[in-house]
Design a protein around this motif. Structure first.
Motif, PDB file in Angstrom:
ATOM      1  N   LEU A 151       0.842  -1.192   0.000  1.00 11.15           N
ATOM      2  CA  LEU A 151       0.000   0.000   0.000  1.00 11.15           C
ATOM      3  C   LEU A 151       0.881   1.247   0.000  1.00 11.15           C
ATOM      4  CD1 LEU A 151      -2.663  -0.937   2.703  1.00 11.15           C
ATOM      5  CD2 LEU A 151      -3.022  -0.788   0.227  1.00 11.15           C
ATOM      6  N   PRO A 152       0.468   2.302  -0.674  1.00 14.26           N
ATOM      7  CA  PRO A 152       1.268   3.534  -0.685  1.00 14.26           C
ATOM      8  C   PRO A 152       1.342   4.174   0.703  1.00 14.26           C
ATOM      9  CG  PRO A 152      -0.353   3.547  -2.450  1.00 14.26           C
ATOM     10  CD  PRO A 152      -0.679   2.384  -1.568  1.00 14.26           C
ATOM     11  N   GLU A 153       2.533   4.600   1.051  1.00 19.23           N
ATOM     12  CA  GLU A 153       2.781   5.286   2.315  1.00 19.23           C
ATOM     13  C   GLU A 153       3.556   6.568   2.024  1.00 19.23           C
ATOM     14  OE1 GLU A 153       4.272   2.661   5.662  1.00 19.23           O
ATOM     15  OE2 GLU A 153       4.718   1.432   3.895  1.00 19.23           O
ATOM     16  N   ILE A 154       3.515   7.481   2.977  1.00 22.69           N
ATOM     17  CA  ILE A 154       4.382   8.651   2.947  1.00 22.69           C
ATOM     18  C   ILE A 154       5.468   8.405   3.981  1.00 22.69           C
ATOM     19  CG2 ILE A 154       4.558  11.134   3.390  1.00 22.69           C
ATOM     20  CD1 ILE A 154       3.015  10.497   0.868  1.00 22.69           C
ATOM     21  N   LYS A 155       6.718   8.581   3.565  1.00 18.04           N
ATOM     22  CA  LYS A 155       7.844   8.377   4.476  1.00 18.04           C
ATOM     23  C   LYS A 155       8.715   9.625   4.439  1.00 18.04           C
ATOM     24  CE  LYS A 155      11.820   5.478   5.421  1.00 18.04           C
ATOM     25  NZ  LYS A 155      12.642   4.365   4.969  1.00 18.04           N
ATOM     26  N   SER A 156       8.929  10.194   5.628  1.00 21.56           N
ATOM     27  CA  SER A 156       9.841  11.321   5.756  1.00 21.56           C
ATOM     28  C   SER A 156      10.844  10.991   6.848  1.00 21.56           C
ATOM     29  CB  SER A 156       9.078  12.609   6.080  1.00 21.56           C
ATOM     30  OG  SER A 156       8.626  12.612   7.409  1.00 21.56           O
ATOM     31  N   GLU A 157      11.620  11.960   7.205  1.00 18.16           N
ATOM     32  CA  GLU A 157      12.651  11.782   8.214  1.00 18.16           C
ATOM     33  C   GLU A 157      12.074  11.315   9.557  1.00 18.16           C
ATOM     34  OE1 GLU A 157      15.618  14.887  10.408  1.00 18.16           O
ATOM     35  OE2 GLU A 157      15.293  15.121   8.271  1.00 18.16           O
ATOM     36  N   PHE A 158      10.899  11.802   9.905  1.00 17.18           N
ATOM     37  CA  PHE A 158      10.324  11.485  11.209  1.00 17.18           C
ATOM     38  C   PHE A 158       8.877  10.985  11.140  1.00 17.18           C
ATOM     39  CE2 PHE A 158       9.617  15.846  10.170  1.00 17.18           C
ATOM     40  CZ  PHE A 158       8.303  16.083  10.517  1.00 17.18           C
ATOM     41  N   PHE A 159       8.434  10.623   9.963  1.00 12.88           N
ATOM     42  CA  PHE A 159       7.045  10.226   9.782  1.00 12.88           C
ATOM     43  C   PHE A 159       6.969   9.127   8.741  1.00 12.88           C
ATOM     44  CE2 PHE A 159       3.198  10.667   7.175  1.00 12.88           C
ATOM     45  CZ  PHE A 159       2.213  10.567   8.133  1.00 12.88           C
ATOM     46  N   ARG A 160       6.141   8.128   9.018  1.00 11.28           N
ATOM     47  CA  ARG A 160       5.845   7.104   8.031  1.00 11.28           C
ATOM     48  C   ARG A 160       4.466   6.555   8.335  1.00 11.28           C
ATOM     49  NH1 ARG A 160       9.303   1.729   6.273  1.00 11.28           N
ATOM     50  NH2 ARG A 160       7.683   0.858   4.938  1.00 11.28           N
ATOM     51  N   ASP A 161       3.570   6.700   7.373  1.00 14.01           N
ATOM     52  CA  ASP A 161       2.221   6.173   7.575  1.00 14.01           C
ATOM     53  C   ASP A 161       1.506   6.073   6.242  1.00 14.01           C
ATOM     54  OD1 ASP A 161      -0.144   5.290   8.896  1.00 14.01           O
ATOM     55  OD2 ASP A 161       0.442   6.489  10.620  1.00 14.01           O
ATOM     56  N   CYS A 162       0.405   5.380   6.263  1.00 16.73           N
ATOM     57  CA  CYS A 162      -0.397   5.110   5.078  1.00 16.73           C
ATOM     58  C   CYS A 162      -1.621   6.033   5.075  1.00 16.73           C
ATOM     59  CB  CYS A 162      -0.827   3.649   5.089  1.00 16.73           C
ATOM     60  SG  CYS A 162      -1.889   3.186   3.731  1.00 16.73           S
ATOM     61  N   PRO A 163      -1.707   6.953   4.121  1.00 17.14           N
ATOM     62  CA  PRO A 163      -2.858   7.855   4.074  1.00 17.14           C
ATOM     63  C   PRO A 163      -4.204   7.138   3.991  1.00 17.14           C
ATOM     64  CG  PRO A 163      -1.123   8.675   2.652  1.00 17.14           C
ATOM     65  CD  PRO A 163      -0.708   7.301   3.112  1.00 17.14           C
ATOM     66  N   LEU A 164      -4.242   5.975   3.362  1.00 11.76           N
ATOM     67  CA  LEU A 164      -5.489   5.223   3.298  1.00 11.76           C
ATOM     68  C   LEU A 164      -5.983   4.869   4.708  1.00 11.76           C
ATOM     69  CD1 LEU A 164      -7.695   3.778   1.694  1.00 11.76           C
ATOM     70  CD2 LEU A 164      -6.168   1.789   1.559  1.00 11.76           C
ATOM     71  N   SER A 165      -5.057   4.584   5.605  1.00 12.93           N
ATOM     72  CA  SER A 165      -5.459   4.252   6.978  1.00 12.93           C
ATOM     73  C   SER A 165      -6.126   5.451   7.653  1.00 12.93           C
ATOM     74  CB  SER A 165      -4.270   3.764   7.799  1.00 12.93           C
ATOM     75  OG  SER A 165      -3.362   4.813   8.062  1.00 12.93           O
ATOM     76  N   PHE A 166      -5.689   6.673   7.323  1.00 16.15           N
ATOM     77  CA  PHE A 166      -6.320   7.867   7.879  1.00 16.15           C
ATOM     78  C   PHE A 166      -7.747   8.019   7.365  1.00 16.15           C
ATOM     79  CE2 PHE A 166      -1.896   9.999   8.047  1.00 16.15           C
ATOM     80  CZ  PHE A 166      -1.598   9.333   9.219  1.00 16.15           C
TER      81      PHE A 166
END
Length: 91
Positions: free
Chosen positions: A52-67
């Motif tokens: 599933l697509p996720e957004i990953k940054s230096e301090f964040f990683r999560d799946c927008p679909l889950s939101f």
């Protein structure tokens, strides 16, 4: 919240394109404010958001679909914006 009274309603096959659009919009908004990039975990089938697509940054990683799905369950109109604000405030 009016369109999807339950998580079952948002999970219906006929809603796939609409829900995908919501997830993309949320993901791009988070990416804009928090940085990072889109990723898809394909190496670990046990990963919570495998394939599933996720957004990953230096301090964040999560799946927008889950939101999107969780906001339907939480039934408050500011669930997603609260998450974003909390991350912005923690920077």
């Amino acid at each position: 919240m009016e369109r999807y009274p339950t998580t079952d309603e948002i999970s219906l096959q006929r809603e796939t394109h609409t829900v995908d659009g919501y997830a993309r919009y949320i993901g791009e908004t988070f990416r804009k404010y928090l940085g990072g990039k889109w990723i898809i975990e394909l190496d670990n089938p046990k990963h919570a958001f495998y394939n599933l697509p996720e957004i990953k940054s230096e301090f964040f990683r999560d799946c927008p679909l889950s939101f999107v799905i969780a906001s339907t369950d939480r039934r408050i109109g500011h669930y997603i914006s609260d998450i974003l604000k909390n991350f912005i405030d923690s920077e």
